[in-house]
Design a protein around this motif. Structure first.
Motif, PDB file in Angstrom:
ATOM      1  N   THR A 285       8.218  -0.376   3.965  1.00  0.00           N
ATOM      2  CA  THR A 285       7.235   0.202   4.881  1.00  0.00           C
ATOM      3  C   THR A 285       6.854  -0.842   5.924  1.00  0.00           C
ATOM      4  OG1 THR A 285       5.422  -0.392   3.361  1.00  0.00           O
ATOM      5  CG2 THR A 285       6.295   1.861   3.232  1.00  0.00           C
ATOM      6  N   PHE A 286       6.469  -0.360   7.104  1.00  0.00           N
ATOM      7  CA  PHE A 286       6.238  -1.248   8.240  1.00  0.00           C
ATOM      8  C   PHE A 286       4.961  -0.840   8.963  1.00  0.00           C
ATOM      9  CE2 PHE A 286      10.728  -0.526   7.466  1.00  0.00           C
ATOM     10  CZ  PHE A 286      11.186  -1.820   7.240  1.00  0.00           C
ATOM     11  N   HIS A 300      -5.982  -0.267   5.990  1.00  0.00           N
ATOM     12  CA  HIS A 300      -5.669   0.971   5.270  1.00  0.00           C
ATOM     13  C   HIS A 300      -4.174   1.077   4.989  1.00  0.00           C
ATOM     14  CE1 HIS A 300      -9.781   2.094   6.424  1.00  0.00           C
ATOM     15  NE2 HIS A 300      -9.707   2.995   5.461  1.00  0.00           N
ATOM     16  N   ALA A 301      -3.356   0.546   5.884  1.00  0.00           N
ATOM     17  CA  ALA A 301      -1.914   0.527   5.617  1.00  0.00           C
ATOM     18  C   ALA A 301      -1.617  -0.348   4.408  1.00  0.00           C
ATOM     19  CB  ALA A 301      -1.160   0.024   6.851  1.00  0.00           C
ATOM     20  N   ARG A 302      -2.275  -1.487   4.317  1.00  0.00           N
ATOM     21  CA  ARG A 302      -2.079  -2.359   3.150  1.00  0.00           C
ATOM     22  C   ARG A 302      -2.529  -1.661   1.873  1.00  0.00           C
ATOM     23  NH1 ARG A 302      -4.823  -7.707   5.780  1.00  0.00           N
ATOM     24  NH2 ARG A 302      -3.104  -8.297   7.188  1.00  0.00           N
ATOM     25  N   LEU A 303      -3.676  -0.978   1.965  1.00  0.00           N
ATOM     26  CA  LEU A 303      -4.187  -0.263   0.799  1.00  0.00           C
ATOM     27  C   LEU A 303      -3.153   0.763   0.318  1.00  0.00           C
ATOM     28  CD1 LEU A 303      -7.762   1.186   0.419  1.00  0.00           C
ATOM     29  CD2 LEU A 303      -5.775   2.598  -0.128  1.00  0.00           C
ATOM     30  N   MET A 304      -2.565   1.497   1.249  1.00  0.00           N
ATOM     31  CA  MET A 304      -1.589   2.524   0.878  1.00  0.00           C
ATOM     32  C   MET A 304      -0.305   1.886   0.354  1.00  0.00           C
ATOM     33  SD  MET A 304      -1.566   5.777   0.716  1.00  0.00           S
ATOM     34  CE  MET A 304      -0.279   6.726  -0.101  1.00  0.00           C
ATOM     35  N   ALA A 305       0.109   0.794   0.966  1.00  0.00           N
ATOM     36  CA  ALA A 305       1.317   0.100   0.504  1.00  0.00           C
ATOM     37  C   ALA A 305       1.123  -0.424  -0.920  1.00  0.00           C
ATOM     38  CB  ALA A 305       1.662  -1.037   1.463  1.00  0.00           C
ATOM     39  N   HIS A 312       6.263  -4.060   1.760  1.00  0.00           N
ATOM     40  CA  HIS A 312       5.515  -3.870   2.999  1.00  0.00           C
ATOM     41  C   HIS A 312       5.625  -5.079   3.914  1.00  0.00           C
ATOM     42  CE1 HIS A 312       2.643  -1.861   5.502  1.00  0.00           C
ATOM     43  NE2 HIS A 312       1.793  -2.878   5.477  1.00  0.00           N
ATOM     44  N   ARG A 313       5.840  -4.798   5.207  1.00  0.00           N
ATOM     45  CA  ARG A 313       5.893  -5.860   6.215  1.00  0.00           C
ATOM     46  C   ARG A 313       4.986  -5.493   7.384  1.00  0.00           C
ATOM     47  NH1 ARG A 313      11.686  -7.360   8.086  1.00  0.00           N
ATOM     48  NH2 ARG A 313      10.477  -9.075   8.993  1.00  0.00           N
ATOM     49  N   HIS A 346       7.045  -2.849  19.030  1.00  0.00           N
ATOM     50  CA  HIS A 346       7.072  -3.967  18.085  1.00  0.00           C
ATOM     51  C   HIS A 346       7.308  -3.514  16.647  1.00  0.00           C
ATOM     52  CE1 HIS A 346       6.290  -7.474  20.559  1.00  0.00           C
ATOM     53  NE2 HIS A 346       5.373  -6.799  21.231  1.00  0.00           N
ATOM     54  N   VAL A 347       6.726  -2.375  16.243  1.00  0.00           N
ATOM     55  CA  VAL A 347       6.944  -1.938  14.868  1.00  0.00           C
ATOM     56  C   VAL A 347       8.382  -1.447  14.697  1.00  0.00           C
ATOM     57  CG1 VAL A 347       6.215   0.490  15.075  1.00  0.00           C
ATOM     58  CG2 VAL A 347       5.838  -0.751  12.934  1.00  0.00           C
ATOM     59  N   ALA A 348       8.950  -0.875  15.767  1.00  0.00           N
ATOM     60  CA  ALA A 348      10.364  -0.486  15.709  1.00  0.00           C
ATOM     61  C   ALA A 348      11.252  -1.716  15.607  1.00  0.00           C
ATOM     62  CB  ALA A 348      10.734   0.342  16.938  1.00  0.00           C
ATOM     63  N   ARG A 349      10.909  -2.749  16.338  1.00  0.00           N
ATOM     64  CA  ARG A 349      11.701  -3.985  16.285  1.00  0.00           C
ATOM     65  C   ARG A 349      11.616  -4.630  14.906  1.00  0.00           C
ATOM     66  NH1 ARG A 349      14.451  -6.504  19.961  1.00  0.00           N
ATOM     67  NH2 ARG A 349      14.882  -8.747  19.836  1.00  0.00           N
ATOM     68  N   LEU A 350      10.410  -4.590  14.331  1.00  0.00           N
ATOM     69  CA  LEU A 350      10.229  -5.127  12.984  1.00  0.00           C
ATOM     70  C   LEU A 350      11.073  -4.349  11.969  1.00  0.00           C
ATOM     71  CD1 LEU A 350       8.605  -6.918  10.935  1.00  0.00           C
ATOM     72  CD2 LEU A 350       6.940  -5.046  10.861  1.00  0.00           C
ATOM     73  N   ALA A 351      11.032  -3.026  12.042  1.00  0.00           N
ATOM     74  CA  ALA A 351      11.768  -2.203  11.083  1.00  0.00           C
ATOM     75  C   ALA A 351      13.272  -2.394  11.217  1.00  0.00           C
ATOM     76  CB  ALA A 351      11.396  -0.738  11.283  1.00  0.00           C
TER      77      ALA A 351
END
Length: 646
Positions: A285-286, A300-305, A312-313, A346-351
């Motif tokens: 997940t990113f 909240h993303a961290r909580l869900m991850a 998770h990154r 940036h999130v696309a580049r990370l993924a």
């Protein structure tokens, strides 16, 4: 995911310059493999492939039928095509590979244009039948994949992106100035028109058929308008959950690694939870965050991850990302002013460092009433019982007072219809802004733009049962969703050669949502009520209770960390003044520190900067330079070059 370009001379006319290879080179970021090209007597088709399903030579395009009389190119994916393939094999058709795109060429042989009714997914496609000299272009039902076209009276030219289309010298580069005003008003240009006169976008759910009589368009699909029969809340929630499960399952089919974009909102959390349930933990997940911020989306993303035990990154953006604007503006093709292009890129580049396909939660807001503007519409409509004549008097008096927000702002809109108020809330530049920032000639070109759909919207009096408010969701699904949200997702992901799939925009979910009463989407101030009910067993309470936030770019904080400097360098340059679009005095006043106003002004400065960068990229440069960004040659993502497919 892929890109394609082509042309069809449907009538006699001057010979056209063959620029197909140059067009495909401009689309190389969409598919890095060696281009595939087919040339016939009157038609040409070219394709750039990003292999997702069947990564062998058997999946290369253009694809032909057994005797070479039908040729197709596809950008996107057909979901659940296995059953169609089995049926066609039983009918005697021979497949050269396992690509989902190959079903199109044989389905065309069997049923012709009716093939579109059998295909579901995200796609833009072209079919050329050499026997009948017929060209078919089509775009998926929600507009996830782009397709542009131009007709010069004897020949039609088409491409996945405008930059490729413009490399054909037959396509004129005459700016539609009213479209500039529309972009400044709403942040994007609504289909079918584009920034260029005579050049069009194919609408979502639309097909174009071209034969010797020329091109003609028609809708092959539209969302249903009838409401479903009354049912229990539990039954509706259970049905939606089943649809989401199946939509995710069909989108997990790929011959390459898959991950999930996780924002911490209910939409992406729902998708991630269903993926984890079907695939097990440790899915990639990113998420994206803002430098210096530890709360909000990223928390909240961290909580869900953590809840799902994903791999998770995260990546954090700051004002230095503004240096990418020349590249992103090039990638977008048209004036486009949504600052969330920065985190999306940036999130696309990370993924892309880890996967080739991601699933996202895009579309949940439009399908299930997630935007806060819908709740605002309900609050503002509380005064619609007052006679219109009296509301006009109050609104007129409120407009005579100095600008203000809150209750005064609502009073100014008291005499407007539901959709007019909604659009006013969504607008970036309002009429009073346009008048001061544009030159008189440019301001005079202002037209209704997306407001053309106003006539289709019910009156406020029809909205006591929520149907008038449901029209707002329908409006956003026809305009904001394809021309802002999905455009941003497609272009920013494709700049990184990444495919994004959107389960919540599955055709069955869209049609289910369209039939739902509005009271199941927004109930007692709770947005996306039915989606929360259907996924409450999957998500932590902190996610379920969370309202819509959106990814807020702190442009106001970035003003003194690069944005103001970039804007001054760009907008106070003589080239901008000579262009004749912006009023130099109005722009200078906006950039003056002493006239700084909180609120939308930072976003407006961002938009004006992007507009001028777009003009320098696509108006000022010669046609042959449009295949690359203003700041140099586009380099493919390192993961693509490392894989040896570039």
């Amino acid at each position: 995911m892929c890109g394609f370009a082509g042309s069809f001379a449907y009538a006699d006319g001057p010979a056209a310059l063959d620029v197909l290879e140059s067009q495909l080179h401009a689309l190389r970021h969409r598919g890095p493999e060696t281009p595939g090209v087919w040339r016939g007597e009157r038609a040409r088709l070219g394709h750039q492939r990003l292999p997702i399903i069947d990564t062998t030579e058997g999946g290369r395009q253009p694809i032909q039928n057994e005797d070479g009389t039908v040729v197709v190119v596809v950008n996107g994916e057909f979901y659940g095509s296995g059953a169609i393939r089995d049926r066609l094999r039983h009918r005697g058709h021979t497949f050269r590979g396992a690509s989902d795109s190959e079903v199109l060429v044989h389905l065309w042989e069997e049923v012709g244009m009716a093939a579109l009714q059998e295909l579901t997914g995200m796609f833009a496609l072209a079919v050329f039948d050499t026997r009948t000299r017929v060209l078919l272009l089509a775009r998926d039902r929600m507009g996830k994949k782009p397709l542009y076209w131009y007709d010069d009276g004897h020949r039609i030219v088409f491409a996945s992106e405008l930059k490729a289309l413009l490399l054909d010298p037959a396509v004129p580069r005459n700016v539609e100035e009213s479209a500039v005003v529309e972009a400044l008003t709403f942040g994007y240009i609504a289909s079918p028109r584009t920034i260029w006169k005579g050049v069009q976008k194919l609408l979502p759910g639309q097909r174009l058929l071209c034969d010797s009589s020329g091109p003609r368009t028609e809708q092959y699909w539209a969302a249903p308008t009838e409401r479903m029969e009354p049912r229990s809340d539990d039954d509706a929630a259970d049905e939606l959950r089943g649809l989401i499960d199946d939509a995710v399952r069909t989108r997990l089919v790929a011959d390459v690694p898959i991950g999930v974009f996780l924002s911490g909102g209910i939409d992406s959390s729902c998708v991630a939870a269903v993926v984890a349930a079907q695939c097990g933990p440790s899915i990639p997940t990113f998420s994206i965050g803002v430098e210096g911020e530890t709360e909000g989306d990223i928390a909240h993303a961290r909580l869900m991850a953590d809840h799902l035990h994903t791999e998770h990154r995260e990546y954090f953006i700051g004002p230095s990302s503004l240096s990418l604007l020349p590249r992103l503006v090039w990638g977008l093709d048209e004036p486009f002013f949504d600052p969330s292009i920065l985190p999306s890129y940036h999130v696309a580049r990370l993924a892309r460092e880890q996967v080739t396909v991601v699933l996202s939660g895009d579309g949940g807001d439009e399908m299930f009433g997630g935007y806060d503007t819908y709740r605002k519409a309900l609050r503002h409509a509380s005064g619609d019982w007052v006679p219109l004549a009296l509301r006009r008097q109050v609104a007129s008096a409120a407009r005579a007072l100095p600008l203000g927000q809150g209750a005064l702002g609502r009073l100014r809109q008291l005499d407007r219809g539901i959709l007019e108020r909604h659009l006013a809330n969504m607008s970036l530049f309002r009429p009073e802004d346009i008048g001061s920032l544009l030159t008189p000639d440019m301001a005079a070109t202002a037209t209704s733009g997306p407001l053309g759909l106003l006539a289709e919207t019910p009156s406020p009096q029809a909205g006591r049962n929520g149907e008038a408010f449901a029209a707002l969701l329908d409006y956003d699904a026809k305009t904001y969703l394809p021309d802002d949200v999905l455009t941003k997702v497609d272009r920013m992901s494709m700049l990184n050669t990444l495919e994004v799939r959107t389960p919540l925009l599955d055709q069955r979910i869209v049609e289910f949502s369209a039939r739902l009463p509005f009271s199941m989407k927004v109930r007692q101030g709770v947005t996306k009520w039915i989606l929360r009910e259907s996924t409450k067993q999957l998500l932590p309470d902190a996610i379920l209770r969370r309202g819509k936030r959106g990814f807020g770019i702190p442009l106001h904080r970035w003003m003194d960390h690069g944005l103001r400097t970039l804007a001054r360098q760009t907008l106070l340059d003589g080239r901008c003044a000579r262009r004749g679009w912006l009023n130099p005095k109005g722009v200078a006043a906006m950039l003056d520190r002493d006239s700084w106003q909180p609120g939308r002004q930072a976003h407006q400065i961002f938009a004006l900067t992007c507009l001028e960068l777009w003009a320098r990229t696509y108006v000022d440069r010669p046609r042959e330079e449009l295949h690359s960004p203003l700041d140099g040659v586009l380099e493919l993502h390192p993961a693509v070059t490392a894989a040896g497919v570039a």
